[in-house]
Design an enzyme around this catalytic site. Sequence first.
Site, short mmCIF file in Angstrom:
data_model
loop_
_atom_site.label_atom_id
_atom_site.label_comp_id
_atom_site.label_asym_id
_atom_site.label_seq_id
_atom_site.Cartn_x
_atom_site.Cartn_y
_atom_site.Cartn_z
N HIS A 19 31.00 48.10 43.50
CA HIS A 19 30.44 46.75 43.43
C HIS A 19 31.55 45.72 43.24
O HIS A 19 32.43 45.93 42.42
CB HIS A 19 29.43 46.66 42.28
CG HIS A 19 28.44 47.77 42.29
ND1 HIS A 19 28.38 48.71 41.27
CD2 HIS A 19 27.52 48.14 43.21
CE1 HIS A 19 27.43 49.59 41.57
NE2 HIS A 19 26.91 49.27 42.74
N LYS B 271 33.70 33.45 34.79
CA LYS B 271 32.33 32.90 34.71
C LYS B 271 32.13 32.17 33.38
O LYS B 271 31.41 31.17 33.31
CB LYS B 271 31.33 34.04 34.87
CG LYS B 271 29.87 33.63 34.79
CD LYS B 271 28.99 34.78 35.27
CE LYS B 271 27.53 34.56 34.88
NZ LYS B 271 27.19 35.09 33.57
#
Length: 1001
Positions: free
Chosen positions: A189, A642
Amino acid sequence: MTELDNFSMLEASKQVPDRKESSQILADHMSGRLLQKRLELVEDLWETVVRSECPLEQVERLLRLKQLSNSSGIVGEEQTNQINEIVELIKEMDLAEAISAARAFSLYFQLVNILEQRIEEDSYLESISRGQEEKINTSIDPFAPPLASQTAPATFSELFDRLRRLNVPPGQLEELLREMDIRLVFTAHPTEIVRHTVRHKQRRVASLLQQLQSDEVFSLSERDNLRLQLEEEIRLWWRTDELHQFKPTVLDEVDYALHYFQQVLFDAMPQLRRRICSALSQSYPDIDVPQEAFCTFGSWVGSDRDGNPSVTPEITWRTACYQRKLMLDRYMHSVQELRNQLSISMQWSQVSTQLLESLEMDRVRFPHIYEERAARYRLEPYRLKLSYTLERLKFTQQRNQELSEAGWATTIERTNVSNNPDEDLHYCSIDEFRRDLELIRNSLVATNLSCEQLDTLLTQVHIFAFSLASLDIRQESTRHSEAIDELTRYLNLPKSYIEMTEDEKVIWLMDELQTLRPLIPSAVQWSKSTEETFAVFRMLDRLQKEFGSRICRSYVISMSHTVSDLLEVLLLAKEYGLVDISSESSDLLVIPLFETVEDLQHAPSVMEELFQSEIYLKLLPRVGEKSQPLQELMLGYSDSNKDSGFLSSNWEIHQAQIALQNLASSHGVALRLFHGRGGSVGRGGGPAYQAILAQPSGTLKGRIKITEQGEVLASKYSLPELALYNLETVTTAVLQNSLVTNQWDATPSWNELMTRLAVRSRQHYRALVHDNPDLVAFFQEVTPIEEISKLQISSRPARRKTGAKDLSSLRAIPWVFGWTQSRFLLPSWFGVGTALEEELKSDPDHIELLRMLNQRWPFFRMLISKVEMTLSKVDLEVAYHYMTSLGSHENREAFNCIFEIISNEYKLTRRLVLEITGKPKLLSADPALQLSVDLRNRTIVPLGFLQVALLCRLRDQNRQPPMSETLLTEGDIGRTYSRSELLRGALLTINGIAAGMRNTG
């Protein structure tokens, strides 16, 4: 004298331009021209296929869309008219045509990707040739810039030549080569968005393109035939579904990742060794590359269970067995090939006594092989030895199959035993297999013979062993604390684990670590979560006993915050036999993953407390000639970005590395830093060479571990020369960073400036992302985040918590993916401009200082380079269309305010980046990259508008009551269609934009 005065003197001293730099600039220009030339063929092929597969009226609209998107450089009213015409053309399409258009543009970008990969491959081969010529013709340049400042990738030959000219002692280089430990860890991922089936067709197209565009002389008929084959292959590709019809299983992801080992890496790694040996012999002829592998591989695919309930102990067990099967298959094939080659007869060559003695032992162990082969190979001892070796591999494969079928929880008795009950017929370890091969090699060398095929196999054995890649277990820290809390409640302790303070937890965990009695009672019905946590450790113990510790020794703890997070895992490992306190040994390397800015800042204090514990230090593995304890630490780029934005995240990671290395050195601990870099800039991605050179001096020391994300595997490892280029790039960067000190890292005033920039950038980023109450709604409505979650490309959920809609539960990958699709790319640059502007407001003269940093400090240059590249991909015209079309009416005013903030920050960042680089346009210093990005930016515009049109209709449908799934085929895109068909169209545009942007998240 000021820093700027020093800088001016340095600049004035550069009387001679650096040859490597000049050659690279020339190569970039050549690559750009080559792309333009070869692009003509690709566009012609694309148009031919589209015309043959689509109705004429659709083709004309499609070509008009592409023509409009190719009109670069227009502004003002003309640009508005162009956008309006694109929108009107899309409105004329029915859903079937819109889907065809999305597929056509997606096909175009993937053809361009193939083309660029081939050009990169050709450029790499050219750089090897060019480097050898320049080495012969170039005298030493005393005025060349410091090697640490060179950020253009170097070949082995170029690097070793430069090191020699810089008087790097042979002993220093030799010691580093002995200690060098590069580990590349494949992850699933973010997942590769292209189907495996389509990838296969792309490789076929790439091969045919390479033949057609090569310098090889073909007759006219041969060229015509190649052209026809290409058209046929692309048409077959066109008629293949690009979308995954089912969500992939974890084992599907395992199969996909291992494909690159089977097709490319297994054969590429021996070539890499030959290249480094050859280059070393030219500049440092007295140094030999150690036989031990300096570059190995790891994998999270099938073992990363953080937030993925599909990764069970059984899945990890089957993954290990599957990897072992692939290696055994390859080794059996190689041994058969060797047996065919080594037909040496004892009549014409001597054989070592050791080999003859081993043949006698093999005769007793495998009497049936002796009966079958002895007469045929009576005078051919190497063939006979390899027959025995092949038989042992077959028994090893048989044992592996039995273990795979039985599962991890079932004990399988040893069945492959010889006449001696203490002797196994199968190989119990890779060392046994390697000793057999070395026995053959030593015998050949003793008689003045060599065998490249055997040397290749030995290199593969050193690198891949039987495991192919080491599996890293990863789990989130709270899973361990919750399991231990349930245990303490069952044991009825005065305080449950969760009720303890951090100090109380550490004391209790340390006491239990040193207690010999078992802590976890058997035959207790634990909760499902706790049972699975315990089962992972039981499976690990079984896996290591069967396959050796190399198969799975690393345990990564995500969201590590405290000392207790590491001790919890050590305690569970001790309970299940992976840690033995009495013998001070551990078969598990516990690796904290520090992800948020706060955790990065606290990491040194956490490790300081652990390093002060004699018990902890004794459980660390030993490395190097000094037998130092080794601590591996993982640094998270995704969540820290983030959390605090691009600039702040990168600076906190940079600072953490320095602090952790200083701490480790003070305790006599060797440090291996594990960089969790993503494919996109917003998750730590970017050119590997530049990123490695930007690491603080003294932190690598030849050791590094890096994630290779699923989405970038194809771009790095799909072709042999591309793989070699990437591997050589990483290796030379590690050597360069480790050997050549970068003096600028230790400049206090620069560090202070970067700290100010990081704080200001973080404040501006968090004010928008975390403090603005409308940002979550903006992201949900204006980007295709909800539709992205419906792509069947990953076994892992997009959110950590099911049903949650807040940003904290959203993974970093879809966070970046959503902003990329809508052309904001916000995580990769937002906050940088404001930080720079505020610094310059406090002292306008600092613009010269920032320019100096960009020229002399690899870390700062890396930051600016990444921001520049990202800014070049931002398209606020398209982004504005997403906002105005997809944003709800009630949020219009709030969304306009957010867009204005983003737009102003973009303009500010762009202006200041250009001021710092001194360039008139973004990427103007890299013509090849500029051409590629410009081509993609222009051609991707219609896909964005198509996506918006489909999302508008799909979301309107989703707001309506359930209706028939019947598709109405007449009318434009605004008419009524089924949800499933509209979703399919939207997903196809997501695929196409991902291909055009060359990444997902």
